[in-house]
Design a protein around this motif. Sequence first.
Motif, PDB file in Angstrom:
ATOM      1  N   UNK A  94       0.863  -1.178  -0.222  1.00 53.03           N
ATOM      2  CA  UNK A  94      -0.002   0.126   0.044  1.00 53.03           C
ATOM      3  C   UNK A  94       0.880   1.273   0.027  1.00 53.03           C
ATOM      4  N   UNK A  95       1.804   1.264   0.770  1.00 49.33           N
ATOM      5  CA  UNK A  95       2.770   2.604   0.766  1.00 49.33           C
ATOM      6  C   UNK A  95       3.432   2.894  -0.470  1.00 49.33           C
ATOM      7  N   UNK A  96       3.892   1.838  -1.291  1.00 52.57           N
ATOM      8  CA  UNK A  96       4.450   2.093  -2.572  1.00 52.57           C
ATOM      9  C   UNK A  96       3.856   2.175  -3.766  1.00 52.57           C
ATOM     10  N   UNK A  97       2.221   1.825  -3.644  1.00 47.88           N
ATOM     11  CA  UNK A  97       1.432   1.827  -4.895  1.00 47.88           C
ATOM     12  C   UNK A  97       1.421   3.263  -5.325  1.00 47.88           C
ATOM     13  N   UNK A  98       0.974   4.231  -4.702  1.00 45.72           N
ATOM     14  CA  UNK A  98       0.891   5.534  -5.172  1.00 45.72           C
ATOM     15  C   UNK A  98       2.197   6.209  -6.026  1.00 45.72           C
ATOM     16  N   UNK A  99       3.539   5.564  -5.455  1.00 48.91           N
ATOM     17  CA  UNK A  99       4.638   5.767  -6.066  1.00 48.91           C
ATOM     18  C   UNK A  99       4.736   5.191  -7.568  1.00 48.91           C
ATOM     19  N   UNK A 100       4.265   3.750  -7.532  1.00 47.75           N
ATOM     20  CA  UNK A 100       4.463   3.120  -8.539  1.00 47.75           C
ATOM     21  C   UNK A 100       3.612   3.568  -9.641  1.00 47.75           C
ATOM     22  N   UNK A 101       2.333   3.921  -9.289  1.00 42.83           N
ATOM     23  CA  UNK A 101       1.401   4.571 -10.211  1.00 42.83           C
ATOM     24  C   UNK A 101       1.806   5.755 -10.866  1.00 42.83           C
ATOM     25  N   UNK A 102       2.349   6.513 -10.193  1.00 46.04           N
ATOM     26  CA  UNK A 102       2.871   7.911 -10.749  1.00 46.04           C
ATOM     27  C   UNK A 102       4.163   7.634 -11.542  1.00 46.04           C
ATOM     28  N   UNK A 103       4.920   6.707 -11.218  1.00 47.25           N
ATOM     29  CA  UNK A 103       6.102   6.632 -12.060  1.00 47.25           C
ATOM     30  C   UNK A 103       6.045   5.212 -12.950  1.00 47.25           C
ATOM     31  N   UNK A 104       5.022   4.706 -13.136  1.00 48.74           N
ATOM     32  CA  UNK A 104       4.985   3.354 -13.911  1.00 48.74           C
ATOM     33  C   UNK A 104       5.378   3.431 -15.224  1.00 48.74           C
ATOM     34  N   UNK A 105       5.922   4.383 -15.839  1.00 52.41           N
ATOM     35  CA  UNK A 105       6.494   4.591 -17.237  1.00 52.41           C
ATOM     36  C   UNK A 105       7.848   5.279 -17.087  1.00 52.41           C
ATOM     37  N   UNK A 106       8.323   5.469 -15.836  1.00 55.24           N
ATOM     38  CA  UNK A 106       9.531   6.208 -15.685  1.00 55.24           C
ATOM     39  C   UNK A 106      10.779   5.142 -15.233  1.00 55.24           C
ATOM     40  N   UNK A 107      11.543   4.955 -16.712  1.00 53.20           N
ATOM     41  CA  UNK A 107      12.611   4.086 -16.248  1.00 53.20           C
ATOM     42  C   UNK A 107      13.721   4.374 -15.565  1.00 53.20           C
ATOM     43  N   UNK A 108      13.882   5.677 -15.372  1.00 50.97           N
ATOM     44  CA  UNK A 108      14.647   6.199 -14.347  1.00 50.97           C
ATOM     45  C   UNK A 108      14.438   6.090 -12.768  1.00 50.97           C
ATOM     46  N   UNK A 109      13.181   5.675 -12.479  1.00 51.28           N
ATOM     47  CA  UNK A 109      12.976   5.763 -10.941  1.00 51.28           C
ATOM     48  C   UNK A 109      13.291   4.428 -10.193  1.00 51.28           C
TER      49      UNK A 109
END
Length: 202
Positions: A94-109
């Motif tokens: 749950x804590x990482x899902x918002x980060x993942x969704x925000x950066x799901x196409x960011x290959x640098x993250x």
Amino acid sequence: MTITLIILAVTCVVSFMALNNGKLMDDLLLWPPAIQRSREYYRLVTYGLVHADFGHLLFNMLTLFFFGRAMEPFYAARLGTLGFALFYMGGLVVSILPTYLKNRTNARYRSLGASGAVSAVLFAFVLLAPWSRIYVFVVPLPAIIYGLLYTAYSIYMDRRGQDNVNHSAHLWGAAYGVAFTLLIEPRTLPHFLYALSHPGAG
């Protein structure tokens, strides 16, 4: 506190191995494209088993040790022996899902560390014992005061976005810890409100 010790031991072993094995680190940390393209959903959990350095690992594991041992019996009594493990893994996801969704196409993250789940454990403890004393760099603070300062700091730093710490995960982990605890034991809320207005009650 058997589950707490198992989580702590596994995290330490895997983190130490990954610090000495770049490929293992890359295979376990959160790299959104690996989930988006290759369906490597396990990374939503395994990112919490690896850490950036020894200091990062030490801080998270000390916090987990002290507050996990206090919270594990609470979840075990309501969800069974593996209750705390369920709660902790939920905190990682749950804590990482918002980060993942925000950066799901960011290959640098990339993101790693157990801080989100540890925040969940910490804030669940605050809910049960708001006036318990927490030592922050040897400075004693009531748990509720620490929680408020921690939240304010995380919001401020998340908005600044000028360091490499995932403060968003800290906030979502804290929110999850409170929500999950209230869901499985609604009586926690009146207990918290009573304790808050009666500092001597805990």
